[in-house]
Design an enzyme around this catalytic site. Structure first.
Site, PDB file in Angstrom:
ATOM      1  CE  LYS A 142      96.433 -29.718 -16.106  1.00 61.67           C
ATOM      2  NZ  LYS A 142      95.199 -29.381 -15.346  1.00 61.67           N
ATOM      3  CE  LYS A 153      88.550 -19.344 -17.335  1.00 62.28           C
ATOM      4  NZ  LYS A 153      87.315 -20.157 -17.385  1.00 62.28           N
ATOM      5  CE  LYS A 158      88.925 -28.500 -26.310  1.00 61.77           C
ATOM      6  NZ  LYS A 158      87.653 -28.619 -27.025  1.00 61.77           N
TER       7      LYS A 158
END
Length: 333
Positions: free
Chosen positions: A196, A114, A199
Site C-alpha cells: 500500500k 503487533k 508514509k
C-alpha cells in the site's frame, strides 16, 4: 442516525489516505440528513498505546485536523474534535474495562499482529485500546460506525461489550451497526504495487503527499513504475499487471468513475500518454486541498479553536451516556 468514526493523528498524509478514508468521510457528512449527527475524532488517546514524542503528537493532531478541514470536513455539518479534549472517553473506557474479558482482547487480530511473540514487552494500552475504541462509539450511542475489513472485529467487540454490559446492569448502550459505504479504492505504492501507499515507505517517490507541489506530483507520476504494454479495454486484462492496475485505479478514483470506464477511454494507449493525463487529474484535485491546507496551517490557533468547539459539542452529547453508565454500576459522581 448518529455516525461516529476516528482516525489516528499522523503527519504527512498522502493520496491513499485521501481516496481511501477522508473523501469517504466528506461524502458521509454531505449525505447526512438534517437532525442526524456525524462525529469525526482524532484518536490522540489511541496514539499513546505506542511511545510518542509529545511535540510531534501535538503537531500531528493540529495538522490532521487542518487536513480534514482542507479536504472538506465542515464543522457546521459535522463535529470534529480530538479525544483528549473529551475526558468522558477515558472515563467510559475504565468502566467498560470491567466488562471486557481478557480472552476477547487476546484474540484480537491486531494485537496478535503487533505484539507477536513479544506481548509481555508491549504496553497495556496496546492490549486494551480496543476497549477504548468501544467506548468511543458507545459513548455517543452511535447507531452506525464506518468500518473497513481491518476494523470489523473491533466493532464486533464493541457490540459484545455493550451486550454484556446491558445484560449485567440494564439497557444502557445502543448496539452500533456497521456502515458499509462505497468500497474505498486500495491505493498502492507508485514504486511497488505489492504494498500500500504509505508514509512509512523510505522512498518519497512511492507516494503522492497532499502537500506536494504540482511539479512534484507530475514528476512522481512520470516516474511511477508501470510496464511497456498498452492498456487493455477491460479490467481483466490488468490481472497480472499490478502497477498498471494501480495507476488505472487511482485515475478512476480521482475522476469518480470506474476502472472499466477509464480503460474504455485509454484502451490501446501506452503509459506515455496515460501518465501525463493522470498527473493532470491529480493536480486538479489536490492543488485546491494543498492551498487550503497551507492557509490553515498558517493559523494553527484557528484550527485549535475548531477542535475546542467540536470537543464542547461532543462532551455535551457524551455526558448523558457516561452518567447513565456510572449510575448503572453504582458509582456516585
Amino acid at each position: 442516525m448518529r455516525v461516529v468514526s476516528g482516525i489516528q493523528p499522523t503527519g504527512n498524509l498522502h493520496l491513499g489516505n485521501y481516496l481511501g478514508a477522508i473523501r469517504q468521510w466528506v461524502a458521509m457528512q454531505d449525505a447526512m440528513p438534517a437532525g442526524d449527527d456525524c462525529l469525526f475524532f482524532l484518536a490522540d488517546l489511541h496514539a499513546l498505546s505506542q511511545p510518542v514524542v509529545p511535540a510531534e503528537l501535538d503537531a500531528n493532531t493540529t495538522e490532521m485536523a487542518a487536513t480534514l478541514l482542507a479536504c472538506g470536513i465542515d464543522p457546521a455539518r459535522a463535529i470534529l474534535f480530538n479525544q483528549g479534549r473529551v475526558p468522558a472517553h477515558s472515563a467510559l473506557h475504565w468502566i467498560l474495562g470491567g466488562t471486557a474479558r481478557m480472552g476477547w482482547l487476546s484474540r484480537m487480530t491486531q494485537w496478535k499482529d503487533k505484539a507477536g511473540k513479544k506481548g509481555e514487552t508491549q504496553s497495556v494500552g496496546l492490549f486494551t485500546y480496543p476497549v477504548l475504541q468501544a467506548a468511543d462509539v458507545l459513548l455517543y450511542q452511535a447507531t452506525h460506525v464506518p468500518v473497513g475489513e481491518d476494523q470489523k472485529q473491533h466493532l464486533e467487540l464493541a457490540r459484545d461489550i455493550a451486550v454484556k454490559f446491558n445484560g449485567d446492569y440494564g439497557d444502557t448502550f445502543v448496539l452500533p451497526e456497521p456502515l458499509i459505504s462505497k468500497a474505498a479504492p486500495r491505493i498502492m505504492s507508485l514504486r511497488d504495487a505489492s504494498g500500500k501507499m504509505s508514509k512509512s515507505d523510505p522512498s518519497d517517490a512511492s507516494r503522492i503527499n497532499l502537500v506536494d507541489s504540482d511539479e512534484l506530483i507530475l514528476a512522481k507520476f512520470r516516474k511511477a513504475k508501470s510496464d511497456a504494454d498498452a492498456l487493455p479495454s477491460e479490467v481483466a486484462g490488468l490481472a497480472e499487471r499490478a502497477e498498471a492496475r494501480n495507476l488505472v485505479t487511482i485515475y478512476a478514483a480521482l475522476e469518480g468513475s470506474t476502472p472499466d470506464a477509464v480503460l474504455a477511454q485509454y484502451a490501446g494507449q501506452g503509459f506515455g500518454a496515460f501518465k501525463p493525463a493522470l498527473a493532470d487529474l491529480a493536480v486538479a484535485t489536490l492543488t485546491p486541498i494543498r492551498e487550503r491546507l497551507t492557509g490553515l496551517l498558517d493559523d494553527r490557533a484557528a484550527v485549535g479553536a475548531v477542535l475546542a468547539d467540536g470537543a464542547a459539542r461532543a462532551a455535551t452529547l457524551a455526558a448523558p451516556t457516561l452518567a447513565a453508565a456510572q449510575r448503572a454500576v453504582g458509582l456516585q459522581v
